[in-house]
Motif scaffolding. Sequence first.
Motif, PDB file in Angstrom:
ATOM      1  N   GLY A   1      41.150  -5.871  -7.815  1.00 36.70           N
ATOM      2  CA  GLY A   1      39.944  -5.158  -7.433  1.00 36.70           C
ATOM      3  C   GLY A   1      40.021  -3.678  -7.754  1.00 36.70           C
ATOM      4  N   ALA A   2      41.185  -3.074  -7.562  1.00 38.44           N
ATOM      5  CA  ALA A   2      41.332  -1.638  -7.795  1.00 38.44           C
ATOM      6  C   ALA A   2      41.312  -1.283  -9.272  1.00 38.44           C
ATOM      7  N   LEU A   3      41.712  -2.212 -10.129  1.00 36.68           N
ATOM      8  CA  LEU A   3      41.737  -1.921 -11.565  1.00 36.68           C
ATOM      9  C   LEU A   3      40.343  -1.649 -12.125  1.00 36.68           C
ATOM     10  N   LEU A   4      39.333  -2.309 -11.559  1.00 37.56           N
ATOM     11  CA  LEU A   4      37.994  -2.155 -12.123  1.00 37.56           C
ATOM     12  C   LEU A   4      37.476  -0.714 -12.013  1.00 37.56           C
ATOM     13  N   PRO A   5      37.426  -0.098 -10.841  1.00 41.72           N
ATOM     14  CA  PRO A   5      36.955   1.288 -10.800  1.00 41.72           C
ATOM     15  C   PRO A   5      37.887   2.258 -11.512  1.00 41.72           C
ATOM     16  N   LEU A   6      39.190   1.951 -11.538  1.00 45.20           N
ATOM     17  CA  LEU A   6      40.125   2.834 -12.225  1.00 45.20           C
ATOM     18  C   LEU A   6      39.838   2.857 -13.725  1.00 45.20           C
ATOM     19  N   LEU A   7      39.684   1.688 -14.329  1.00 39.61           N
ATOM     20  CA  LEU A   7      39.385   1.629 -15.761  1.00 39.61           C
ATOM     21  C   LEU A   7      37.997   2.190 -16.053  1.00 39.61           C
ATOM     22  N   ALA A   8      37.058   1.937 -15.145  1.00 36.25           N
ATOM     23  CA  ALA A   8      35.690   2.411 -15.370  1.00 36.25           C
ATOM     24  C   ALA A   8      35.592   3.932 -15.332  1.00 36.25           C
TER      25      ALA A   8
ATOM     26  N   ARG B   1      40.197 -14.166   3.633  1.00 38.79           N
ATOM     27  CA  ARG B   1      40.664 -12.921   4.228  1.00 38.79           C
ATOM     28  C   ARG B   1      41.720 -12.253   3.366  1.00 38.79           C
ATOM     29  N   ALA B   2      42.600 -13.057   2.782  1.00 34.01           N
ATOM     30  CA  ALA B   2      43.694 -12.491   2.016  1.00 34.01           C
ATOM     31  C   ALA B   2      43.349 -12.177   0.569  1.00 34.01           C
ATOM     32  N   ALA B   3      42.376 -12.894  -0.006  1.00 27.06           N
ATOM     33  CA  ALA B   3      42.090 -12.745  -1.436  1.00 27.06           C
ATOM     34  C   ALA B   3      40.775 -12.032  -1.700  1.00 27.06           C
ATOM     35  N   VAL B   4      39.651 -12.636  -1.333  1.00 23.98           N
ATOM     36  CA  VAL B   4      38.357 -12.025  -1.628  1.00 23.98           C
ATOM     37  C   VAL B   4      38.209 -10.680  -0.935  1.00 23.98           C
ATOM     38  N   LEU B   5      38.576 -10.614   0.333  1.00 25.22           N
ATOM     39  CA  LEU B   5      38.449  -9.351   1.050  1.00 25.22           C
ATOM     40  C   LEU B   5      39.468  -8.327   0.561  1.00 25.22           C
ATOM     41  N   GLY B   6      40.625  -8.800   0.088  1.00 27.15           N
ATOM     42  CA  GLY B   6      41.592  -7.874  -0.501  1.00 27.15           C
ATOM     43  C   GLY B   6      41.051  -7.243  -1.765  1.00 27.15           C
ATOM     44  N   ALA B   7      40.413  -8.058  -2.604  1.00 26.51           N
ATOM     45  CA  ALA B   7      39.798  -7.524  -3.823  1.00 26.51           C
ATOM     46  C   ALA B   7      38.679  -6.545  -3.477  1.00 26.51           C
ATOM     47  N   ASN B   8      37.895  -6.896  -2.465  1.00 24.04           N
ATOM     48  CA  ASN B   8      36.807  -6.013  -2.047  1.00 24.04           C
ATOM     49  C   ASN B   8      37.347  -4.665  -1.574  1.00 24.04           C
ATOM     50  N   ASP B   9      38.418  -4.690  -0.807  1.00 24.78           N
ATOM     51  CA  ASP B   9      39.040  -3.438  -0.349  1.00 24.78           C
ATOM     52  C   ASP B   9      39.564  -2.630  -1.524  1.00 24.78           C
ATOM     53  N   GLY B  10      40.145  -3.325  -2.509  1.00 21.49           N
ATOM     54  CA  GLY B  10      40.646  -2.621  -3.687  1.00 21.49           C
ATOM     55  C   GLY B  10      39.542  -1.922  -4.437  1.00 21.49           C
ATOM     56  N   VAL B  11      38.403  -2.593  -4.586  1.00 20.67           N
ATOM     57  CA  VAL B  11      37.259  -1.987  -5.283  1.00 20.67           C
ATOM     58  C   VAL B  11      36.767  -0.768  -4.528  1.00 20.67           C
ATOM     59  N   VAL B  12      36.507  -0.911  -3.233  1.00 25.53           N
ATOM     60  CA  VAL B  12      35.883   0.162  -2.456  1.00 25.53           C
ATOM     61  C   VAL B  12      36.812   1.358  -2.301  1.00 25.53           C
ATOM     62  N   SER B  13      38.062   1.109  -1.910  1.00 28.75           N
ATOM     63  CA  SER B  13      38.957   2.235  -1.645  1.00 28.75           C
ATOM     64  C   SER B  13      39.296   3.001  -2.917  1.00 28.75           C
ATOM     65  N   THR B  14      39.555   2.280  -4.002  1.00 35.43           N
ATOM     66  CA  THR B  14      39.886   2.970  -5.252  1.00 35.43           C
ATOM     67  C   THR B  14      38.660   3.664  -5.829  1.00 35.43           C
TER      68      THR B  14
ATOM     69  N   LEU C   1      25.960  -1.727   0.336  1.00 38.58           N
ATOM     70  CA  LEU C   1      25.700  -0.527   1.132  1.00 38.58           C
ATOM     71  C   LEU C   1      27.003   0.185   1.513  1.00 38.58           C
ATOM     72  N   GLY C   2      27.994  -0.597   1.930  1.00 35.07           N
ATOM     73  CA  GLY C   2      29.269   0.005   2.298  1.00 35.07           C
ATOM     74  C   GLY C   2      29.921   0.733   1.135  1.00 35.07           C
ATOM     75  N   GLY C   3      29.937   0.100  -0.033  1.00 34.98           N
ATOM     76  CA  GLY C   3      30.532   0.737  -1.200  1.00 34.98           C
ATOM     77  C   GLY C   3      29.753   1.948  -1.659  1.00 34.98           C
ATOM     78  N   ALA C   4      28.424   1.867  -1.633  1.00 34.53           N
ATOM     79  CA  ALA C   4      27.606   3.004  -2.056  1.00 34.53           C
ATOM     80  C   ALA C   4      27.796   4.200  -1.134  1.00 34.53           C
ATOM     81  N   ILE C   5      27.848   3.944   0.166  1.00 35.15           N
ATOM     82  CA  ILE C   5      28.058   5.040   1.123  1.00 35.15           C
ATOM     83  C   ILE C   5      29.424   5.671   0.923  1.00 35.15           C
ATOM     84  N   ALA C   6      30.442   4.829   0.718  1.00 37.63           N
ATOM     85  CA  ALA C   6      31.793   5.354   0.515  1.00 37.63           C
ATOM     86  C   ALA C   6      31.855   6.252  -0.716  1.00 37.63           C
ATOM     87  N   MET C   7      31.270   5.804  -1.810  1.00 31.88           N
ATOM     88  CA  MET C   7      31.295   6.614  -3.028  1.00 31.88           C
ATOM     89  C   MET C   7      30.486   7.891  -2.871  1.00 31.88           C
ATOM     90  N   ALA C   8      29.336   7.816  -2.197  1.00 29.27           N
ATOM     91  CA  ALA C   8      28.511   9.013  -2.003  1.00 29.27           C
ATOM     92  C   ALA C   8      29.233  10.049  -1.161  1.00 29.27           C
TER      93      ALA C   8
END
Length: 236
Positions: free
Chosen positions: A163-170, A22-35, A215-222
């Motif tokens: 998690g947030a660094l990946l989309p930011l750098l990309a 909950r604290a690590a994997v899901l935190g990274a996932n939130d960082g990827v999706v939100s950023t 699916l969640g990430g794709a919908i968010a980005m779209a």
Amino acid sequence: MDESSHDEPHQDTLGGRLNWLRAAVLGANDGVVSTAGLVVGVAGANASADTLLTAGLAGLLAGSLSMAAGEYVSVSTQRDSERAALDQERRELARTPEAELEELAGLYRQKGLSAELADEVAVQLTRHDALAAHAETELGIDPEGLANPWHAAWASFLSFTVGALLPLLAIVLPPKGVRLPVTVAAVLAALVLCGWGSARMGRAPVPPAVLRNVLGGAIAMAVTYGVGALLGASGV
């Protein structure tokens, strides 16, 4: 000993594993999706690389601090509740030890033990550690394993940041013409990895976890890209 018993999750190890999930994997996932949603939305408005970097860094910092604060408050509240329940149990054991012993034996009878065996187990465990026996059986709490809110907060902060660094750098490193496809591909790959990791660590089926993540990430980005493109076209 049956070799398969080594693969069976025990309650204490599974509980610790899920807390870190909950604290690590899901935190990274939130960082990827939100950023990713933030920078893709800004990119949809035809923003410059400097604007994308500023927006991404602001989102990264705000998100990681928010995650850390939320995790600290949540775990602190849980820990305070568990401590209050343990304090109440200590008072009951001090005031009415006989009644507490009978209550413990009754709980073991409810679990299927015979009356004689339940009484013997209750007596033996009470002699060993009465509070631990009642906490585990009656409250479902390990007195020695209460969650640390600072550990959870730091885990959330660091995992969200990673998690947030990946989309930011990309979104800021590639040339303008390939920013979006590179970012989308990188984000979807990261979401597949996060879904796989969370499922494996939680001993859950992998395909549903990966599918939900992607699916969640794709919908968010779209959605955010569409909003950014509309605002950019309207000159807002």
